[in-house]
Design a protein around this motif. Sequence first.
Motif, PDB file in Angstrom:
ATOM      1  N   THR A  91      99.273 127.012  81.200  1.00 15.45           N
ATOM      2  CA  THR A  91      99.505 125.613  80.850  1.00 15.45           C
ATOM      3  C   THR A  91     101.006 125.354  80.756  1.00 15.45           C
ATOM      4  OG1 THR A  91      99.581 125.925  78.454  1.00 15.45           O
ATOM      5  CG2 THR A  91      97.403 125.712  79.454  1.00 15.45           C
ATOM      6  N   HIS A  92     101.381 124.074  80.621  1.00 11.93           N
ATOM      7  CA  HIS A  92     102.795 123.723  80.497  1.00 11.93           C
ATOM      8  C   HIS A  92     103.393 124.281  79.199  1.00 11.93           C
ATOM      9  CE1 HIS A  92     102.678 121.347  84.042  1.00 11.93           C
ATOM     10  NE2 HIS A  92     101.909 120.387  83.546  1.00 11.93           N
ATOM     11  N   GLN A  93     102.540 124.515  78.209  1.00  6.36           N
ATOM     12  CA  GLN A  93     103.025 125.049  76.934  1.00  6.36           C
ATOM     13  C   GLN A  93     103.148 126.575  76.950  1.00  6.36           C
ATOM     14  OE1 GLN A  93     100.330 122.966  77.081  1.00  6.36           O
ATOM     15  NE2 GLN A  93     101.291 121.076  76.380  1.00  6.36           N
ATOM     16  N   GLY A  94     102.783 127.195  78.083  1.00  4.42           N
ATOM     17  CA  GLY A  94     102.917 128.646  78.173  1.00  4.42           C
ATOM     18  C   GLY A  94     101.690 129.407  77.731  1.00  4.42           C
ATOM     19  N   LEU A  95     100.575 128.710  77.459  1.00  3.35           N
ATOM     20  CA  LEU A  95      99.339 129.395  77.097  1.00  3.35           C
ATOM     21  C   LEU A  95      98.627 129.844  78.364  1.00  3.35           C
ATOM     22  CD1 LEU A  95      97.955 127.085  74.261  1.00  3.35           C
ATOM     23  CD2 LEU A  95      99.537 129.008  74.093  1.00  3.35           C
ATOM     24  N   ILE A  96      97.992 130.999  78.286  1.00  8.91           N
ATOM     25  CA  ILE A  96      97.379 131.590  79.471  1.00  8.91           C
ATOM     26  C   ILE A  96      95.859 131.525  79.387  1.00  8.91           C
ATOM     27  CG2 ILE A  96      97.027 133.765  80.728  1.00  8.91           C
ATOM     28  CD1 ILE A  96      99.877 134.518  80.017  1.00  8.91           C
ATOM     29  N   LEU A  97      95.248 131.101  80.486  1.00 10.82           N
ATOM     30  CA  LEU A  97      93.797 131.145  80.649  1.00 10.82           C
ATOM     31  C   LEU A  97      93.488 132.317  81.568  1.00 10.82           C
ATOM     32  CD1 LEU A  97      93.117 127.370  81.218  1.00 10.82           C
ATOM     33  CD2 LEU A  97      92.056 128.716  79.414  1.00 10.82           C
ATOM     34  N   SER A  98      92.928 133.357  81.020  1.00  9.72           N
ATOM     35  CA  SER A  98      92.660 134.574  81.786  1.00  9.72           C
ATOM     36  C   SER A  98      91.153 134.760  81.928  1.00  9.72           C
ATOM     37  CB  SER A  98      93.278 135.779  81.068  1.00  9.72           C
ATOM     38  OG  SER A  98      92.993 136.978  81.743  1.00  9.72           O
ATOM     39  N   ASN A  99      90.672 134.824  83.179  1.00 10.01           N
ATOM     40  CA  ASN A  99      89.232 134.954  83.373  1.00 10.01           C
ATOM     41  C   ASN A  99      88.937 135.396  84.810  1.00 10.01           C
ATOM     42  OD1 ASN A  99      86.686 134.924  82.363  1.00 10.01           O
ATOM     43  ND2 ASN A  99      86.497 132.709  82.182  1.00 10.01           N
ATOM     44  N   ASP A 100      87.711 135.873  85.025  1.00  6.49           N
ATOM     45  CA  ASP A 100      87.255 136.176  86.381  1.00  6.49           C
ATOM     46  C   ASP A 100      86.928 134.861  87.074  1.00  6.49           C
ATOM     47  OD1 ASP A 100      87.479 138.900  86.118  1.00  6.49           O
ATOM     48  OD2 ASP A 100      85.469 139.146  85.332  1.00  6.49           O
ATOM     49  N   CYS A 101      87.541 134.614  88.214  1.00  9.00           N
ATOM     50  CA  CYS A 101      87.351 133.357  88.943  1.00  9.00           C
ATOM     51  C   CYS A 101      86.568 133.602  90.230  1.00  9.00           C
ATOM     52  CB  CYS A 101      88.704 132.735  89.289  1.00  9.00           C
ATOM     53  SG  CYS A 101      89.694 132.310  87.840  1.00  9.00           S
ATOM     54  N   HIS A 102      85.624 132.718  90.499  1.00 14.88           N
ATOM     55  CA  HIS A 102      84.835 132.805  91.719  1.00 14.88           C
ATOM     56  C   HIS A 102      85.535 131.990  92.798  1.00 14.88           C
ATOM     57  CE1 HIS A 102      81.429 131.937  94.478  1.00 14.88           C
ATOM     58  NE2 HIS A 102      81.096 133.183  94.165  1.00 14.88           N
ATOM     59  N   ILE A 103      85.939 132.644  93.885  1.00  9.87           N
ATOM     60  CA  ILE A 103      86.644 131.989  94.976  1.00  9.87           C
ATOM     61  C   ILE A 103      85.706 131.843  96.170  1.00  9.87           C
ATOM     62  CG2 ILE A 103      88.715 132.005  96.402  1.00  9.87           C
ATOM     63  CD1 ILE A 103      89.316 132.156  93.411  1.00  9.87           C
ATOM     64  N   SER A 104      85.507 130.611  96.626  1.00 13.05           N
ATOM     65  CA  SER A 104      84.644 130.340  97.784  1.00 13.05           C
ATOM     66  C   SER A 104      85.467 129.710  98.905  1.00 13.05           C
ATOM     67  CB  SER A 104      83.503 129.387  97.406  1.00 13.05           C
ATOM     68  OG  SER A 104      82.714 129.926  96.368  1.00 13.05           O
ATOM     69  N   ILE A 105      85.323 130.239 100.102  1.00 11.99           N
ATOM     70  CA  ILE A 105      85.966 129.683 101.292  1.00 11.99           C
ATOM     71  C   ILE A 105      84.876 129.068 102.173  1.00 11.99           C
ATOM     72  CG2 ILE A 105      87.432 130.149 103.291  1.00 11.99           C
ATOM     73  CD1 ILE A 105      88.851 130.760 100.691  1.00 11.99           C
TER      74      ILE A 105
END
Length: 311
Positions: A141-155
């Motif tokens: 985020t702009h405040q420097g907080l991190i969202l860490s997670n497994d992301c599903h990527i679809s093409i």
Amino acid sequence: MPNSDDFRVKRIHKMLLEMAKGNFFYSLEPSEKNDNIASLVVMLNMVNEEIRASFVHQGFANAHHTPQCIIQLSLLMDANGIVEMVTNGSCSLLSCLPKEVIGKPITELMTETSRKKWAKKLPKLLKRERSETVLHLELMTHQGLILSNDCHISIFKSLDGTGQKILLDTVFFSKGEPFETGLPKKTLKVAKGIKEPRVILGPRDIQMIRDVHDMILNNLEKDLPQLKDLALQMGTNEYKLKYGFKQLYGTTIFRCLVQERLRKTRTLIQHSDLSLKQIAHMTGFKSPAHFSRAFKDKYGLSPSELRETSR
């Protein structure tokens, strides 16, 4: 990102505000510095992670009577990783407006580590018309907080002929229930003027104590060695291990072991067909009688009573 002490403190302040609102999705990026602020960041991430894990764990223990919160982050991009669409939930998580994200590269929202991972993986995915994979990413985020997670990527190939599209999805999921109700049977009273010993913990000490906590969670069926032997094994002293653990987790190492054993037994009783004797043995209790006594003290029901109500 700026690396001044002032900015680091502002990030910590923002993180504490999010936690106060009951939002445990975020974390802070560790610093290469080895100072008090770096130690505080490590401790805050650890506490946040433990609370989040506890909510999820408690939720699985009683899936029918727990509030739940599901927030989905979803971004649609072109083949170059330029964001074309973002959901309201995503903007809420990223603390931004849609116009601040749309038209910009997804990499602007990533940490340096995730940018490298993305740059390495994406060309391979784009070689096919359709492909899917799961990638662990850190969005910031702009405040420097991190969202860490497994992301599903679809093409996939766009129907309007504009080429390939990239869809990034991830779900932040927490379930929780009150940990316990009622007053404890015994209340610890501390005489005036007597303070519990406190130790100064650096990032390495915090990581070491966290490793001990992980060791407990991964070996619930085993008894821990004596504190002095465990301290020697972890490369520290008994004093720092004993009071450092209490400082970070609010309980002693032995009580933590018993609490985690009981938490696991509760899950197994409600969601498995194992006998109570098997469950007691699997979680390190010496006898069914000892297990039953400890379980009733903790939850107000005997193991057999809980199993009856769960059927």
